[in-house]
Design a protein around this motif. Structure first.
Motif, PDB file in Angstrom:
ATOM      1  N   GLN A   1     -43.294  78.564 -47.802  1.00 54.56           N
ATOM      2  CA  GLN A   1     -44.099  77.725 -48.686  1.00 54.56           C
ATOM      3  C   GLN A   1     -43.204  76.811 -49.526  1.00 54.56           C
ATOM      4  O   GLN A   1     -43.481  75.614 -49.687  1.00 54.56           O
ATOM      5  N   LEU A   2     -42.124  77.352 -50.048  1.00 49.35           N
ATOM      6  CA  LEU A   2     -41.191  76.546 -50.833  1.00 49.35           C
ATOM      7  C   LEU A   2     -40.508  75.488 -49.975  1.00 49.35           C
ATOM      8  O   LEU A   2     -40.310  74.347 -50.408  1.00 49.35           O
ATOM      9  N   ARG A   3     -40.142  75.848 -48.752  1.00 52.77           N
ATOM     10  CA  ARG A   3     -39.502  74.884 -47.852  1.00 52.77           C
ATOM     11  C   ARG A   3     -40.461  73.759 -47.493  1.00 52.77           C
ATOM     12  O   ARG A   3     -40.058  72.588 -47.422  1.00 52.77           O
ATOM     13  N   LEU A   4     -41.711  74.092 -47.265  1.00 52.53           N
ATOM     14  CA  LEU A   4     -42.700  73.060 -46.949  1.00 52.53           C
ATOM     15  C   LEU A   4     -42.925  72.137 -48.139  1.00 52.53           C
ATOM     16  O   LEU A   4     -43.116  70.927 -47.969  1.00 52.53           O
ATOM     17  N   LEU A   5     -42.906  72.714 -49.340  1.00 55.96           N
ATOM     18  CA  LEU A   5     -43.072  71.897 -50.549  1.00 55.96           C
ATOM     19  C   LEU A   5     -41.960  70.867 -50.645  1.00 55.96           C
ATOM     20  O   LEU A   5     -42.186  69.722 -51.037  1.00 55.96           O
ATOM     21  N   GLY A   6     -40.741  71.266 -50.264  1.00 59.30           N
ATOM     22  CA  GLY A   6     -39.618  70.344 -50.329  1.00 59.30           C
ATOM     23  C   GLY A   6     -39.644  69.302 -49.228  1.00 59.30           C
ATOM     24  O   GLY A   6     -39.261  68.153 -49.444  1.00 59.30           O
ATOM     25  N   ARG A   7     -40.125  69.667 -48.042  1.00 61.75           N
ATOM     26  CA  ARG A   7     -40.054  68.762 -46.896  1.00 61.75           C
ATOM     27  C   ARG A   7     -41.350  68.003 -46.646  1.00 61.75           C
ATOM     28  O   ARG A   7     -41.346  66.950 -46.010  1.00 61.75           O
ATOM     29  N   GLN A   8     -42.479  68.539 -47.114  1.00 60.37           N
ATOM     30  CA  GLN A   8     -43.760  67.852 -46.967  1.00 60.37           C
ATOM     31  C   GLN A   8     -44.515  67.926 -48.300  1.00 60.37           C
ATOM     32  O   GLN A   8     -45.517  68.621 -48.430  1.00 60.37           O
ATOM     33  N   PRO A   9     -44.025  67.203 -49.304  1.00 60.73           N
ATOM     34  CA  PRO A   9     -44.607  67.325 -50.649  1.00 60.73           C
ATOM     35  C   PRO A   9     -46.065  66.883 -50.743  1.00 60.73           C
ATOM     36  O   PRO A   9     -46.761  67.272 -51.676  1.00 60.73           O
ATOM     37  N   SER A  10     -46.544  66.076 -49.785  1.00 66.01           N
ATOM     38  CA  SER A  10     -47.933  65.621 -49.848  1.00 66.01           C
ATOM     39  C   SER A  10     -48.914  66.702 -49.415  1.00 66.01           C
ATOM     40  O   SER A  10     -50.107  66.640 -49.734  1.00 66.01           O
ATOM     41  N   ALA A  11     -48.446  67.694 -48.672  1.00 64.69           N
ATOM     42  CA  ALA A  11     -49.323  68.768 -48.190  1.00 64.69           C
ATOM     43  C   ALA A  11     -49.580  69.785 -49.308  1.00 64.69           C
ATOM     44  O   ALA A  11     -48.732  70.024 -50.151  1.00 64.69           O
ATOM     45  N   LEU A  12     -50.772  70.368 -49.287  1.00 66.33           N
ATOM     46  CA  LEU A  12     -51.126  71.433 -50.215  1.00 66.33           C
ATOM     47  C   LEU A  12     -51.066  72.757 -49.465  1.00 66.33           C
ATOM     48  O   LEU A  12     -51.562  72.856 -48.338  1.00 66.33           O
TER      49      LEU A  12
END
Length: 385
Positions: A188-199
């Protein structure tokens, strides 16, 4: 604003005293010492800090002045502020002529630590806020709609744009373990960094929900876009070394209420996909739309009647598995006899016999389109069940 608590203040003291040879005190906005290189002073009111806070300027105290101020020691005291807001003060103990050169350095270091803590705190609050928002969306509570619309405005999310839910599920063996939860949080943290537009939201200890949006309100390539999103996310997870998992994309729709539908379609597509082919690990609503849509027909007399052809076939004691496998292969090859016979490694006459036998058992004429469709739906319902 991050509160200047004792742990954060002590961190400032520890770091700054590594770069200067003098004692450092950190005071809160009331002038009380909350951290110090001299632990005995913690809790005292610091007169020099109170003056610096009142004036919002550096205050120097020499030996002569200290004698006239109760409990004061020579040194320099500087107010601390973050984003223009006064939050405390920092003091260096020693003769002002000796410590003055370090004052600005120590103040800047302390304010940088405070700003970083504030930013981290804000990001964590925002992450929790966004996660709660997603969990509320997939819960599909009609009574929460007005609140969700308000949340969407605050987050700047436009639900007029097509959006899609993707579902990441760790292997069942990991379900409910501390390791699984840790892996979900890491991804979840990695996705926040790489795809910040996604929730994103952790729906369970082994399930992560990803909600992403199309760039355009007037998009016409929605199914293809959803498939590309699935492929891109799969690539990203591989790059991040994600544990063994399944990844499914639901139906892409527009509208706040349809997030729950996309989520449910993803869960159903994952369940059907695993039942049909347990080794693929990548599933899509668009690859099995009809089975997903039929999955809702699990009750009522209509569903019971639709299941009758397959129930008759499965009631046969002899060759029922062989006949069902033949039927599945026939439909998989769009009723093409030659391709079906080749896939089953049987003669065309053998296939003709099996299909006639299926027709006799089910009571359907497989030369009629309507009967073939009824049998196909019955097979799908059996597969979904």
């Amino acid at each position: 604003m991050t509160i200047l608590n004792s742990a954060l203040a002590q961190d400032i003291v520890t770091r700054t005293m590594k770069i200067i040879p003098y004692n450092v005190n950190v005071m809160d906005a009331h002038g009380s010492i909350v951290a110090s290189g001299n632990a005995a002073r913690i809790g005292e009111l610091h007169t020099g800090a109170m003056l610096a806070l009142a004036k919002q300027l550096p205050v120097e105290i020499d030996a002569a002045s200290a004698r006239n101020m109760h409990g004061a020691q020579p040194g320099i005291n500087l107010p601390l502020s973050v984003n223009g807001q006064l939050c405390g003060a920092i003091g260096l103990s020693g003769a002002p002529d000796d410590v003055r050169q370090f004052g600005e350095l120590v103040r800047l270091t302390a304010e940088m630590i405070l700003e970083q803590a504030q930013l981290t705190d804000a990001l964590q609050r925002d992450s929790r806020y966004r996660e709660t928002f997603v969990l509320q969306l997939i819960a599909s509570d009609p009574g929460a709609r007005s609140g969700l619309e308000s949340w969407a405005r605050r987050l700047g999310v436009d639900f007029r744009r097509p959006h899609v839910v993707m579902l990441l599920e760790l292997d069942d063996r990991a379900a409910g373990t501390v390791e699984a939860l840790s892996e979900i949080q890491r991804l979840q943290l990695r996705l926040l960094g790489r795809q910040p537009s996604a929730l994103t939201a952790a729906a369970s200890s082994h399930e992560l929900v990803i909600l992403d949006f199309h760039d355009s309100v007037a998009a016409t390539d929605v199914p293809a876009w959803a498939q590309r999103k699935l492929e891109a996310l799969a690539t990203l997870l591989d790059e991040e070394g994600a544990q063994a998992h399944g990844l499914t994309v639901g139906i892409a729709l527009a509208g706040l209420d349809n997030v729950a539908i996309s989520y449910q379609s993803a869960r159903t597509a994952a369940r059907i996909g695993r039942a049909r082919d347990g080794g693929r690990r990548r599933y899509s609503y668009y690859d099995q739309a009809l089975p997903v849509l039929l999955s809702g027909l699990d009750a009522g007399w209509q569903a019971e009647q639709l299941r009758q052809p397959m129930l008759r076939l499965q009631a046969q004691d002899k060759n029922k598995e062989l006949l069902q496998r033949t039927l599945e292969t026939w439909f998989r090859h769009d009723s093409h006899l030659a391709a079906t016979a080749e896939a089953l490694h049987i003669h065309r006459n053998t296939l003709d016999y099996r299909l006639r036998r299926i027709g006799e058992i089910t009571g359907l004429d497989l030369s009629r389109l309507e009967d073939r469709f009824l049998l196909y739906v019955s097979l799908l319902l059996a597969d979904v069940g």
